[in-house]
Design a protein around this motif. Sequence first.
Motif, PDB file in Angstrom:
ATOM      1  N   HIS A   1       8.316 -46.135  81.571  1.00 30.33           N
ATOM      2  CA  HIS A   1       8.272 -45.982  80.128  1.00 30.33           C
ATOM      3  C   HIS A   1       7.015 -45.202  79.763  1.00 30.33           C
ATOM      4  O   HIS A   1       5.977 -45.366  80.377  1.00 30.33           O
ATOM      5  N   GLN A   2       7.116 -44.366  78.742  1.00 38.50           N
ATOM      6  CA  GLN A   2       5.987 -43.555  78.304  1.00 38.50           C
ATOM      7  C   GLN A   2       6.021 -43.428  76.785  1.00 38.50           C
ATOM      8  O   GLN A   2       7.092 -43.304  76.182  1.00 38.50           O
ATOM      9  N   ASN A   3       4.837 -43.482  76.170  1.00 40.46           N
ATOM     10  CA  ASN A   3       4.764 -43.167  74.747  1.00 40.46           C
ATOM     11  C   ASN A   3       3.501 -42.387  74.470  1.00 40.46           C
ATOM     12  O   ASN A   3       2.498 -42.535  75.174  1.00 40.46           O
ATOM     13  N   PHE A   4       3.567 -41.561  73.454  1.00 35.82           N
ATOM     14  CA  PHE A   4       2.452 -40.693  73.079  1.00 35.82           C
ATOM     15  C   PHE A   4       2.347 -40.678  71.560  1.00 35.82           C
ATOM     16  O   PHE A   4       3.361 -40.611  70.856  1.00 35.82           O
ATOM     17  N   SER A   5       1.114 -40.763  71.064  1.00 39.18           N
ATOM     18  CA  SER A   5       0.908 -40.686  69.620  1.00 39.18           C
ATOM     19  C   SER A   5      -0.396 -39.952  69.342  1.00 39.18           C
ATOM     20  O   SER A   5      -1.328 -39.972  70.141  1.00 39.18           O
ATOM     21  N   ALA A   6      -0.442 -39.280  68.196  1.00 39.90           N
ATOM     22  CA  ALA A   6      -1.635 -38.556  67.780  1.00 39.90           C
ATOM     23  C   ALA A   6      -1.713 -38.595  66.268  1.00 39.90           C
ATOM     24  O   ALA A   6      -0.682 -38.642  65.577  1.00 39.90           O
ATOM     25  N   GLY A   7      -2.932 -38.590  65.752  1.00 40.91           N
ATOM     26  CA  GLY A   7      -3.096 -38.655  64.306  1.00 40.91           C
ATOM     27  C   GLY A   7      -4.375 -37.981  63.853  1.00 40.91           C
ATOM     28  O   GLY A   7      -5.337 -37.860  64.605  1.00 40.91           O
ATOM     29  N   ASN A   8      -4.351 -37.514  62.618  1.00 38.39           N
ATOM     30  CA  ASN A   8      -5.514 -36.864  62.018  1.00 38.39           C
ATOM     31  C   ASN A   8      -5.530 -37.221  60.537  1.00 38.39           C
ATOM     32  O   ASN A   8      -4.591 -36.891  59.801  1.00 38.39           O
ATOM     33  N   ASN A   9      -6.580 -37.943  60.120  1.00 37.12           N
ATOM     34  CA  ASN A   9      -6.697 -38.278  58.706  1.00 37.12           C
ATOM     35  C   ASN A   9      -8.114 -37.995  58.226  1.00 37.12           C
ATOM     36  O   ASN A   9      -8.891 -37.337  58.928  1.00 37.12           O
ATOM     37  N   GLU A  10      -8.453 -38.524  57.092  1.00 33.86           N
ATOM     38  CA  GLU A  10      -9.750 -38.219  56.483  1.00 33.86           C
ATOM     39  C   GLU A  10     -10.920 -38.751  57.307  1.00 33.86           C
ATOM     40  O   GLU A  10     -12.016 -38.184  57.284  1.00 33.86           O
TER      41      GLU A  10
END
Length: 318
Positions: A1-10
Amino acid sequence: HQNFSAGNNENTIEAHVGINGEANLDFLNIPLTIPEMTLPYTVFTIPQVKDFSLWEKTGLKEFLKTRKQSFDLNVKAQYKKNKDQYSIPIPFYVKDFQALSIPNNILIPAMGNITYDFSFKSSVITLNTNAGLYNQSDIVAHFLTSSSSVIDALQYKLEGTSSLTRERGLKLATALSLSNKFMEGNHDSTISLTKKAMEASVTTSAKVQIPTLRMNFKQELNGNTKSKPTVSSSIELTYDFNSPNLYSTAKGAVDHKLILEGLTSYFSIESSFKGDTKGSVLSQEYSGIIASEASTYLNSKSTRSSVKLQGASKVDGI
């Protein structure tokens, strides 16, 4: 199983990767039988192998411990934004034309905090690593990596910190430490720079402990320019080697010291060394000692030097 997440906020920029899985290695325990074979174009014959278990006979049982294997890997990186900004003015030299809607300066964000986390877990070993670069009143870098395992030799802990202080000059301090079943080590260093003087100090120590060798090492280096440029260094080493299989032993110590002083009017250096050893090779005993001292002083009017060397040895009674 594999998961990837990325985020960009203030406030932050971050990314995360996670992977995990399972495996059943029961097939490695199925007995194998290989018939007798003659190598082509030769007279060599490979004997029959009967009821051979890869799990039992190749060491996999001692290393993996269980045939039900699983792993879990996680990686996370984050950048925490800094609200502070640096303002760089833009000069304009145009004595008849007035530019419209052009800013008078450029705003550049200050460096924020960067963190990194890594973990890996399996039935054999667990690895953890954390690292960070922090921009606060001081700039600080820190990392820590460690492992735990069913195998003692694979367990370790390595940690390091480095900081840069900008108050009343510059000061860079670094510390490292390593611990393992067979080895321990520490390192500390400091460099200070002000308008009036510079100071530096370095200390390193290490300890090795394996079945045939025990060794301790320590090194110190200091220097400053407060009243006069001075550098001093010392090295200490002790060791104890014992190998019954080779019928050999060795035990001894080494000590070295060095001092340097200098101005525009004179220069001096002092050095001393001492070493001793005792042991045996193929059951033949030996021992020895050596010591030396040297010094030199030099100025515009004269020069003085002295050297002393002393040694002794003994091999099989001679």
